[in-house]
Design an enzyme around this catalytic site. Structure first.
Site, PDB file in Angstrom:
ATOM      1  N   ASP A   6      -0.637   3.135   5.378  1.00 14.69           N
ATOM      2  CA  ASP A   6      -1.486   2.032   4.657  1.00 14.69           C
ATOM      3  C   ASP A   6      -2.270   1.402   6.007  1.00 14.69           C
ATOM      4  O   ASP A   6      -1.879   1.426   7.031  1.00 14.69           O
ATOM      5  CB  ASP A   6      -0.698   1.004   4.129  1.00 14.69           C
ATOM      6  N   ASP A   8      -4.228  -2.136   5.987  1.00 13.22           N
ATOM      7  CA  ASP A   8      -4.048  -3.726   5.940  1.00 13.22           C
ATOM      8  C   ASP A   8      -2.635  -3.852   5.764  1.00 13.22           C
ATOM      9  O   ASP A   8      -1.816  -3.682   4.976  1.00 13.22           O
ATOM     10  CB  ASP A   8      -4.893  -4.323   4.799  1.00 13.22           C
ATOM     11  N   ASP A 137       2.775  -1.963   3.018  1.00 16.58           N
ATOM     12  CA  ASP A 137       3.224  -3.396   2.826  1.00 16.58           C
ATOM     13  C   ASP A 137       3.354  -3.767   1.393  1.00 16.58           C
ATOM     14  O   ASP A 137       3.969  -4.629   1.010  1.00 16.58           O
ATOM     15  CB  ASP A 137       2.664  -4.431   3.805  1.00 16.58           C
TER      16      ASP A 137
HETATM   17 MG   LIG Z   1      -1.698  -3.055   2.838  1.00 11.07          MG
END
Ligand SMILES: [Mg+2]
Length: 180
Positions: A6, A8, A137
């Site tokens: 991922d 961000d 996240d």
């Molecule tokens: Mg993310």
């Protein structure tokens, strides 16, 4: 192995840049320090009446390109790639895509080089992307399929409640992802 990473919150430091800009624009409004964030979506954690101001931070031109790399992230994915794995950056663009998509491409080229640009996957549904691991996240990867990948949580203040998945940061990934 195919490793999906991922962007961000894993490679690009969205949280700190958001807070920096938000606080400079609205110094008298309440804010939530990064270590006290408890929900994945920032907009859900701020009062409803501040939503327009909050969202305006990341929809402004230049925001995504201005994000700083997360410590050790770039060198780590290069290291994983150099071990012979196929590493893809798998990111969900904003639906207001005008700046976000272009700037994410530019960010990857700026910090990782042009070769990495071809390994970007934009999707709103990561469950349809094939892979062995997804490092993300977001504690909840939702979509139309049961994912083929194992979701590895990138450890953050706002995803601590997810207990059943392996979690890592770029400081300890070699201890967690021993299969690499
Ligand atoms: Mg993310």
């Amino acid at each position: 192995m195919i490793i999906l990473v991922d962007m961000d919150g894993v490679l690009a430091n969205f949280e700190e840049k958001f807070l920096e800009i938000y606080r400079s624009l609205y110094p008298n409004l309440p804010y939530i320090p990064v270590n006290l964030r408890r929900r994945f979506h920032i907009r859900e954690e701020y009062p409803k009446e501040l939503e327009d101001k909050v969202v305006s931070v990341w929809t402004k031109p230049g925001f995504y390109l201005s994000l700083d790399p997360i410590d050790k992230g770039l060198e780590s994915i290069n290291e994983i790639k150099n071990k012979g794995h196929d590493v893809f950056i798998c990111t969900s663009p904003l639906s207001t895509y005008e700046n976000c998509v272009l700037e994410k491409y530019k960010w990857v080229e700026k910090y990782l080089g042009n070769n990495w640009v071809r390994n970007i996957i934009f999707t709103k549904d990561k469950t349809i992307v094939h892979g062995n691991l997804l490092i993300d996240d977001n504690p909840l990867i939702k979509g139309i399929k049961n994912p083929s990948f194992e979701h590895i949580i990138y450890d953050c203040s706002y995803n601590k409640l997810e207990n059943f998945k392996r979690r890592m940061t770029w400081n300890n990934w070699k201890d967690v992802l021993t299969e690499l």
